[in-house]
Design a protein around this motif. Structure first.
Motif, PDB file in Angstrom:
ATOM      1  N   LYS A   1      22.757  -3.807   4.611  1.00  0.00           N
ATOM      2  CA  LYS A   1      22.857  -4.757   5.717  1.00  0.00           C
ATOM      3  C   LYS A   1      23.674  -4.106   6.822  1.00  0.00           C
ATOM      4  N   ALA A   2      23.322  -4.420   8.058  1.00  0.00           N
ATOM      5  CA  ALA A   2      24.104  -3.923   9.194  1.00  0.00           C
ATOM      6  C   ALA A   2      25.369  -4.760   9.324  1.00  0.00           C
ATOM      7  N   LEU A   3      26.484  -4.097   9.571  1.00  0.00           N
ATOM      8  CA  LEU A   3      27.744  -4.796   9.824  1.00  0.00           C
ATOM      9  C   LEU A   3      27.834  -5.151  11.305  1.00  0.00           C
ATOM     10  N   LYS A   4      28.444  -6.293  11.609  1.00  0.00           N
ATOM     11  CA  LYS A   4      28.601  -6.717  13.004  1.00  0.00           C
ATOM     12  C   LYS A   4      29.580  -5.816  13.754  1.00  0.00           C
ATOM     13  N   ALA A   5      30.588  -5.337  13.041  1.00  0.00           N
ATOM     14  CA  ALA A   5      31.588  -4.449  13.641  1.00  0.00           C
ATOM     15  C   ALA A   5      31.765  -3.227  12.753  1.00  0.00           C
ATOM     16  N   ARG A   6      32.126  -2.115  13.359  1.00  0.00           N
ATOM     17  CA  ARG A   6      32.335  -0.880  12.592  1.00  0.00           C
ATOM     18  C   ARG A   6      33.492  -1.057  11.609  1.00  0.00           C
ATOM     19  N   GLN A   7      33.272  -0.636  10.370  1.00  0.00           N
ATOM     20  CA  GLN A   7      34.314  -0.603   9.339  1.00  0.00           C
ATOM     21  C   GLN A   7      34.855   0.823   9.330  1.00  0.00           C
ATOM     22  N   GLU A   8      36.043   1.034   9.898  1.00  0.00           N
ATOM     23  CA  GLU A   8      36.597   2.375  10.062  1.00  0.00           C
ATOM     24  C   GLU A   8      36.850   3.070   8.725  1.00  0.00           C
ATOM     25  N   THR A   9      37.476   2.386   7.774  1.00  0.00           N
ATOM     26  CA  THR A   9      37.745   2.996   6.474  1.00  0.00           C
ATOM     27  C   THR A   9      36.811   2.408   5.418  1.00  0.00           C
ATOM     28  N   LEU A  10      36.317   3.246   4.553  1.00  0.00           N
ATOM     29  CA  LEU A  10      35.426   2.796   3.486  1.00  0.00           C
ATOM     30  C   LEU A  10      36.164   1.802   2.598  1.00  0.00           C
ATOM     31  N   VAL A  11      35.492   0.690   2.270  1.00  0.00           N
ATOM     32  CA  VAL A  11      36.126  -0.327   1.437  1.00  0.00           C
ATOM     33  C   VAL A  11      35.104  -0.945   0.490  1.00  0.00           C
ATOM     34  N   TYR A  12      35.543  -1.183  -0.739  1.00  0.00           N
ATOM     35  CA  TYR A  12      34.757  -1.924  -1.726  1.00  0.00           C
ATOM     36  C   TYR A  12      35.353  -3.309  -1.859  1.00  0.00           C
ATOM     37  N   LYS A  13      34.498  -4.300  -2.035  1.00  0.00           N
ATOM     38  CA  LYS A  13      34.940  -5.679  -2.255  1.00  0.00           C
ATOM     39  C   LYS A  13      34.152  -6.247  -3.421  1.00  0.00           C
ATOM     40  N   VAL A  14      34.856  -6.834  -4.403  1.00  0.00           N
ATOM     41  CA  VAL A  14      34.205  -7.500  -5.530  1.00  0.00           C
ATOM     42  C   VAL A  14      34.173  -8.987  -5.201  1.00  0.00           C
ATOM     43  N   THR A  15      32.973  -9.593  -5.295  1.00  0.00           N
ATOM     44  CA  THR A  15      32.803 -11.015  -5.025  1.00  0.00           C
ATOM     45  C   THR A  15      32.229 -11.683  -6.269  1.00  0.00           C
ATOM     46  N   LYS A  16      32.029 -12.995  -6.215  1.00  0.00           N
ATOM     47  CA  LYS A  16      31.468 -13.708  -7.371  1.00  0.00           C
ATOM     48  C   LYS A  16      30.010 -13.323  -7.632  1.00  0.00           C
ATOM     49  N   ASN A  17      29.348 -12.709  -6.646  1.00  0.00           N
ATOM     50  CA  ASN A  17      27.933 -12.332  -6.776  1.00  0.00           C
ATOM     51  C   ASN A  17      27.700 -10.841  -6.994  1.00  0.00           C
ATOM     52  N   GLY A  18      28.756 -10.044  -7.006  1.00  0.00           N
ATOM     53  CA  GLY A  18      28.600  -8.602  -7.157  1.00  0.00           C
ATOM     54  C   GLY A  18      29.674  -7.856  -6.397  1.00  0.00           C
ATOM     55  N   PHE A  19      29.290  -6.771  -5.744  1.00  0.00           N
ATOM     56  CA  PHE A  19      30.249  -6.028  -4.928  1.00  0.00           C
ATOM     57  C   PHE A  19      29.542  -5.424  -3.728  1.00  0.00           C
ATOM     58  N   THR A  20      30.345  -5.060  -2.724  1.00  0.00           N
ATOM     59  CA  THR A  20      29.809  -4.373  -1.558  1.00  0.00           C
ATOM     60  C   THR A  20      30.617  -3.116  -1.300  1.00  0.00           C
ATOM     61  N   MET A  21      29.950  -2.138  -0.722  1.00  0.00           N
ATOM     62  CA  MET A  21      30.601  -0.953  -0.182  1.00  0.00           C
ATOM     63  C   MET A  21      30.316  -1.026   1.314  1.00  0.00           C
ATOM     64  N   ASP A  22      31.376  -1.146   2.110  1.00  0.00           N
ATOM     65  CA  ASP A  22      31.230  -1.221   3.564  1.00  0.00           C
ATOM     66  C   ASP A  22      31.876  -0.002   4.197  1.00  0.00           C
ATOM     67  N   TRP A  23      31.125   0.641   5.096  1.00  0.00           N
ATOM     68  CA  TRP A  23      31.667   1.777   5.836  1.00  0.00           C
ATOM     69  C   TRP A  23      30.829   2.008   7.071  1.00  0.00           C
ATOM     70  N   ASP A  24      31.477   2.321   8.147  1.00  0.00           N
ATOM     71  CA  ASP A  24      30.841   2.558   9.425  1.00  0.00           C
ATOM     72  C   ASP A  24      30.101   1.282   9.832  1.00  0.00           C
ATOM     73  N   LYS A  25      28.800   1.324   9.959  1.00  0.00           N
ATOM     74  CA  LYS A  25      28.044   0.146  10.400  1.00  0.00           C
ATOM     75  C   LYS A  25      27.146  -0.404   9.291  1.00  0.00           C
ATOM     76  N   ILE A  26      27.394   0.030   8.035  1.00  0.00           N
ATOM     77  CA  ILE A  26      26.521  -0.328   6.904  1.00  0.00           C
ATOM     78  C   ILE A  26      27.303  -1.037   5.805  1.00  0.00           C
ATOM     79  N   SER A  27      26.679  -2.071   5.233  1.00  0.00           N
ATOM     80  CA  SER A  27      27.184  -2.732   4.029  1.00  0.00           C
ATOM     81  C   SER A  27      26.132  -2.542   2.948  1.00  0.00           C
ATOM     82  N   VAL A  28      26.585  -2.139   1.771  1.00  0.00           N
ATOM     83  CA  VAL A  28      25.676  -1.939   0.636  1.00  0.00           C
ATOM     84  C   VAL A  28      26.044  -2.977  -0.430  1.00  0.00           C
TER      85      VAL A  28
END
Length: 172
Positions: free
Chosen positions: A140-167
């Motif tokens: 998914k495209a991020l609305k704003a640039r994510q300067e530092t790579l970050v992982y987030k665990v949610t109730k539905n899974g996890f995301t890897m966000d960096w630059d302009k992309i969320s996985v």
């Protein structure tokens, strides 16, 4: 006089060592280690990674090549650990610790890889034969640039966000 010179030399040496130690302590690593932890149903998920920054660089298709296995972070390969069997993108993944890799694609559908060899430096000795699971994920495209790579665990899974992309990776 010799005592004063000797004392001044000792004091100067002590100050120099102290300043050097403080300077090294204050210097932040280029890609600091980070951990994301959370619960998904009754499974505890832990993702350990090193977090690089964009620093004005072209990330996707530049620093990180398309169609090539990437360690999904910096330094050592990112690790993914679950204490329970889970379903990732609808496919079974047994409890355990894995290295986590991504294959970025220009199209927006990337490959997420859970490899049975958790202790690896980067993806230099990655072996496809040791994969426990491979799944396709839609970025998914991020609305704003994510300067530092970050992982987030949610109730539905996890995301890897960096630059302009969320996985996003779905877990049940």
């Amino acid at each position: 006089m010799k005592t004063i010179i000797k004392s001044a030399t000792i004091l100067f040496t002590a100050i120099t060592i102290s300043v050097s130690a403080l300077a090294q302590e204050a210097k932040k690593p280029a890609s600091p280690a980070a951990t994301a932890t959370g619960k998904i149903k009754d499974a505890t998920i832990t993702i350990a990674y090193s977090s690089p920054s964009v620093k004005g660089r072209k990330i996707w298709g530049g620093l990180e090549a398309y169609d090539k296995v990437w360690r999904a972070g910096a330094n050592e390969a990112t690790t993914f650990e679950t204490d329970k069997d889970i379903m990732v993108q609808g496919k079974s993944l047994p409890a355990g610790k894995y290295s986590f890799f991504l294959i970025p694609k220009e199209s927006g559908t990337w490959t997420a890889i859970f490899n049975k060899e958790p202790k690896q430096w980067g993806a230099f000795k990655y072996e496809e034969a040791k994969d426990a699971l491979r799944v396709d994920v839609k970025t998914k495209a991020l609305k704003a640039r994510q300067e530092t790579l970050v992982y987030k665990v949610t109730k539905n899974g996890f995301t890897m966000d960096w630059d302009k992309i969320s996985v996003p990776v779905a877990i049940k």
